[in-house]
Design a protein around this motif. Structure first.
Motif, short mmCIF file in Angstrom:
data_model
loop_
_atom_site.label_atom_id
_atom_site.label_comp_id
_atom_site.label_asym_id
_atom_site.label_seq_id
_atom_site.Cartn_x
_atom_site.Cartn_y
_atom_site.Cartn_z
N ARG A 120 0.82 -1.22 0.00
CA ARG A 120 0.00 0.00 0.00
C ARG A 120 0.85 1.26 0.00
NH1 ARG A 120 -1.52 -1.77 5.67
NH2 ARG A 120 -0.05 -0.62 6.94
N VAL A 121 2.05 1.20 0.57
CA VAL A 121 2.94 2.36 0.60
C VAL A 121 3.50 2.65 -0.80
CG1 VAL A 121 5.12 3.24 1.56
CG2 VAL A 121 3.55 1.95 3.01
N PHE A 122 3.63 1.61 -1.61
CA PHE A 122 4.24 1.76 -2.93
C PHE A 122 3.22 1.79 -4.06
CE2 PHE A 122 7.53 0.11 -0.16
CZ PHE A 122 8.59 0.94 -0.47
N THR A 123 1.95 1.85 -3.73
CA THR A 123 0.88 1.93 -4.72
C THR A 123 0.33 3.35 -4.75
OG1 THR A 123 0.30 -0.39 -4.40
CG2 THR A 123 -1.38 1.01 -5.38
N ALA A 124 0.19 3.91 -5.94
CA ALA A 124 -0.37 5.25 -6.10
C ALA A 124 -1.41 5.19 -7.22
CB ALA A 124 0.74 6.26 -6.43
N ALA A 125 -2.64 4.84 -6.84
CA ALA A 125 -3.71 4.66 -7.83
C ALA A 125 -3.95 5.93 -8.64
CB ALA A 125 -4.99 4.22 -7.13
N ASP A 126 -3.84 7.10 -8.00
CA ASP A 126 -4.05 8.37 -8.71
C ASP A 126 -3.04 8.56 -9.84
OD1 ASP A 126 -6.11 8.85 -7.00
OD2 ASP A 126 -5.04 10.34 -5.79
N ASP A 127 -1.84 8.01 -9.68
CA ASP A 127 -0.79 8.13 -10.69
C ASP A 127 -0.69 6.88 -11.55
OD1 ASP A 127 -0.08 10.67 -9.78
OD2 ASP A 127 1.30 9.85 -8.29
N ASP A 128 -1.65 5.95 -11.40
CA ASP A 128 -1.68 4.70 -12.16
C ASP A 128 -0.42 3.85 -11.92
OD1 ASP A 128 -3.06 2.90 -13.71
OD2 ASP A 128 -2.42 3.75 -15.63
N VAL A 129 0.02 3.84 -10.66
CA VAL A 129 1.18 3.03 -10.25
C VAL A 129 0.70 1.94 -9.30
CG1 VAL A 129 3.39 3.02 -9.02
CG2 VAL A 129 2.80 4.94 -10.52
N SER A 130 0.96 0.70 -9.69
CA SER A 130 0.62 -0.44 -8.82
C SER A 130 1.92 -1.07 -8.32
CB SER A 130 -0.22 -1.47 -9.58
OG SER A 130 0.49 -1.95 -10.69
N ALA A 131 1.81 -1.91 -7.31
CA ALA A 131 3.00 -2.55 -6.75
C ALA A 131 2.70 -4.02 -6.51
CB ALA A 131 3.39 -1.87 -5.45
N ARG A 132 3.74 -4.83 -6.60
CA ARG A 132 3.61 -6.25 -6.31
C ARG A 132 4.92 -6.77 -5.73
NH1 ARG A 132 5.62 -9.67 -10.52
NH2 ARG A 132 6.21 -8.48 -12.37
N ILE A 133 4.85 -7.94 -5.11
CA ILE A 133 6.02 -8.58 -4.51
C ILE A 133 6.60 -9.58 -5.50
CG2 ILE A 133 6.81 -10.10 -2.64
CD1 ILE A 133 6.00 -7.30 -1.69
N VAL A 134 7.92 -9.56 -5.63
CA VAL A 134 8.63 -10.58 -6.41
C VAL A 134 9.59 -11.27 -5.44
CG1 VAL A 134 10.23 -11.03 -8.31
CG2 VAL A 134 8.48 -9.25 -8.55
N TRP A 135 9.36 -12.56 -5.23
CA TRP A 135 10.19 -13.34 -4.30
C TRP A 135 11.45 -13.80 -5.01
CZ3 TRP A 135 9.14 -13.30 0.70
CH2 TRP A 135 7.84 -13.01 1.11
N LEU A 136 12.60 -13.64 -4.37
CA LEU A 136 13.85 -14.17 -4.89
C LEU A 136 13.91 -15.67 -4.60
CD1 LEU A 136 14.40 -11.09 -4.68
CD2 LEU A 136 16.79 -11.71 -4.39
N PRO A 137 14.68 -16.41 -5.38
CA PRO A 137 14.81 -17.85 -5.10
C PRO A 137 15.31 -18.08 -3.68
CG PRO A 137 15.81 -17.30 -7.21
CD PRO A 137 15.46 -16.00 -6.54
N ALA A 138 14.75 -19.09 -3.04
CA ALA A 138 15.09 -19.40 -1.65
C ALA A 138 16.46 -20.07 -1.57
CB ALA A 138 14.03 -20.31 -1.04
N VAL A 139 17.12 -19.89 -0.43
CA VAL A 139 18.41 -20.51 -0.17
C VAL A 139 18.25 -22.02 0.00
CG1 VAL A 139 20.35 -20.61 1.45
CG2 VAL A 139 19.34 -18.41 0.86
N ASN A 140 17.15 -22.44 0.61
CA ASN A 140 16.87 -23.87 0.78
C ASN A 140 15.37 -24.09 0.72
OD1 ASN A 140 15.67 -23.65 3.40
ND2 ASN A 140 17.67 -23.64 4.34
#
Length: 119
Positions: free
Chosen positions: A83-103
């Motif tokens: 929610r901190v990185f989403t700005a609907a008024d500016d048409d900016v959405s945000a999502r999480i990208v998980w890095l590959p796990a160590v194990n």
């Protein structure tokens, strides 16, 4: 991890040899490493995209740091940072990208990790 009471270490015997102790500690680091992720922002419908923050997911919370260094936060979970990185008024959405796990243990959801660390 438990805290250690300070003792006179000159009277205590090492738990094991130097190489074995290093191997034990290295294994603990791999076993309990936080899960790493990026917060990615997207402008419009695939018009542009960039990563805005990096994070570490621990059992029970996540730490997030904006790439420009201007924001650090502790949130309940990785998705709570969106929610901190989403700005609907500016048409900016945000999502999480998980890095590959160590194990493989790190492929579990953070809530499952809390249970695994208690067992």
């Amino acid at each position: 991890m438990e805290s250690t009471t300070h003792h006179d270490t000159t009277t205590l015997e090492p738990l094991c040899g130097e190489e074995e102790f290093a191997e034990i500690l290295n294994g603990m680091v791999v076993d309990f490493a936080p899960r790493l992720f990026a917060v990615v922002q997207e402008y419009g419908d695939r018009l542009n995209g960039w990563f805005a923050a990096w994070g570490m997911a621990f059992p029970g919370h996540a730490e997030v740091v904006a790439v420009d260094g201007g924001l650090r936060m502790r949130v309940q979970d990785a998705e709570s940072a969106l929610r901190v990185f989403t700005a609907a008024d500016d048409d900016v959405s945000a999502r999480i990208v998980w890095l590959p796990a160590v194990n493989s243990r790190l492929e579990q959801e953070p809530e499952d990790l809390a249970h695994a660390q208690r067992v």
